[in-house]
Scaffold this active site. Structure first.
Site, mmCIF file in Angstrom:
data_model
loop_
_atom_site.group_PDB
_atom_site.id
_atom_site.type_symbol
_atom_site.label_atom_id
_atom_site.label_comp_id
_atom_site.label_asym_id
_atom_site.label_seq_id
_atom_site.Cartn_x
_atom_site.Cartn_y
_atom_site.Cartn_z
ATOM 1 N N GLN A 58 83.647 13.434 -9.324
ATOM 2 C CA GLN A 58 83.161 14.289 -8.236
ATOM 3 C C GLN A 58 84.192 15.375 -7.940
ATOM 4 O OE1 GLN A 58 80.046 13.973 -6.650
ATOM 5 N NE2 GLN A 58 80.564 15.896 -5.651
ATOM 6 N N ASP A 114 78.003 15.024 -16.768
ATOM 7 C CA ASP A 114 77.993 16.314 -16.068
ATOM 8 C C ASP A 114 78.128 17.475 -17.062
ATOM 9 O OD1 ASP A 114 77.479 17.130 -13.542
ATOM 10 O OD2 ASP A 114 79.480 16.758 -12.727
ATOM 11 N N LYS A 132 74.248 9.403 -4.725
ATOM 12 C CA LYS A 132 74.102 9.217 -6.179
ATOM 13 C C LYS A 132 74.031 7.719 -6.501
ATOM 14 C CE LYS A 132 76.263 13.568 -7.459
ATOM 15 N NZ LYS A 132 77.518 14.292 -7.620
#
Ligand code: NAD
Length: 295
Positions: free
Chosen positions: A102, A125, A58
């Site tokens: 994460q 997200d 990422k």
């Protein structure tokens, strides 16, 4: 009579590459117009090797499109309070426009309060109650979770309109299954969700003109589960041993059995995975440009 279908592979890698290129152009224009650069903070706690690979990838892609990447690699001994304090600091940091935690977190840490402490406008997200609520209500203002957003882009690119189609989503997590089902509903699909407690998942799956599978159960969906001519999106990723002491990634669908049955399918790897990262960059750009223009 069973008619063999010439199954098309949906090339998520190529689609993601062109989306990424577009984002890089937009970042450049934003910098020229405002002198500001979008920034994405990624928090990784503990030493899960798979998560580490995802996070480094990422960061690499974030740099590639000209955005700033802020990596926060925290030891597995990190406390809940320390994580909440880090998120609070990032929420206030004007250089950080997107925050990604994460998952999964190591045992002993509760992800829920930490996720919910992310400022909704930096929640790239799409997991905060605000953004999930926007999606659930069918509003378009919120940030949408990256993986289902990527799946939807692939579907719309293939099928153009999804209106009136029967869609089946297998898996009901907050990260993939639930937002996927909501997105499909918002597109006018008739949506059925199957999950671990569903009694007749096979039968339900066979009704889907669109079949999305996101369970993490390798090879769950056999060829016979697929409605002939369906468009299949395989979100699952499992790493398994391969020849010569190597490993390989496989999906939740028995790929070989889907060939000749589905009209289109995403391969694993090279399908949904690259789209997830491209959509993370897209969400970061979207929210960064809004924040920069408001500042
Ligand atoms: P999760 O474990 O949070 O949720 C799994 C869901 O599948 C649950 O709702 C559960 O009820 C359901 N499920 C489990 N076993 C089932 C079964 N036998 N029958 C029907 N439903 C079943 O997982 P997640 O975060 O949603 O991820 C799912 C998979 O997608 C994993 O393999 C993950 O690695 C992968 N994933 C891939 C990407 C990508 O970019 N390609 C992104 C996110 C997740």
């Amino acid at each position: 009579m069973n008619q063999q279908i010439d199954t098309k592979l949906i090339d998520g890698k190529a689609f993601a590459a062109s989306l990424t290129q577009e984002i890089a152009q937009k970042v450049l224009h934003l910098q020229q117009d405002t002198g500001m650069t979008p920034g994405l903070a990624v928090i990784l706690v503990g030493d899960n090797p798979a998560s580490e690979v995802y996070v480094r990838n990422k960061a690499k892609q974030t740099h590639k499109v000209g955005m700033r990447s802020f990596m926060h690699m925290m030891p597995s001994t990190t406390t809940q309070e320390a994580l909440l304090a880090l998120v609070a600091r990032l929420n206030e940091d004007p250089d950080v426009h997107g925050i990604l935690l994460q998952l999964p977190l190591p045992d002993g840490l509760d992800p829920k309060p930490i996720i919910q402490s992310i400022a909704p406008h930096k929640d790239v997200d799409g997991l905060t109650a605000y953004n999930a609520g926007q999606l659930a209500l069918g509003y378009t203002e919120g940030l949408i979770p990256c993986t289902p957003l990527g799946c939807l882009m692939l579907l719309k690119n293939e099928l153009k309109t999804l209106k009136g189609m029967n869609a089946v989503v297998v898996g009901a997590s907050n990260l993939v299954g639930r937002p996927m089902a909501r997105l499909l509903l918002n597109e006018g699909c008739t949506v059925t969700i199957a999950h671990i407690h569903t009694k007749n998942t096979e039968e339900i799956a066979r009704q889907g003109e669109i079949l999305i599978v996101a369970t993490g159960c390798q090879g769950l969906v056999k060829g016979s589960w697929i409605r002939p001519g369906a468009t299949v999106i395989d979100v699952g990723i499992t790493r398994i041993p391969a020849e010569n002491n190597k490993t390989k990634l496989v999906g939740d669908v028995v790929f070989e059995e889907a060939l000749g049955r589905a009209s289109r399918i995403t391969p694993v790897p090279g399908g949904v995975g690259p789209m997830t990262i491209a959509c993370l960059l897209s969400n970061t750009f979207k929210t960064a440009s809004k924040q920069i223009k408001q500042s």
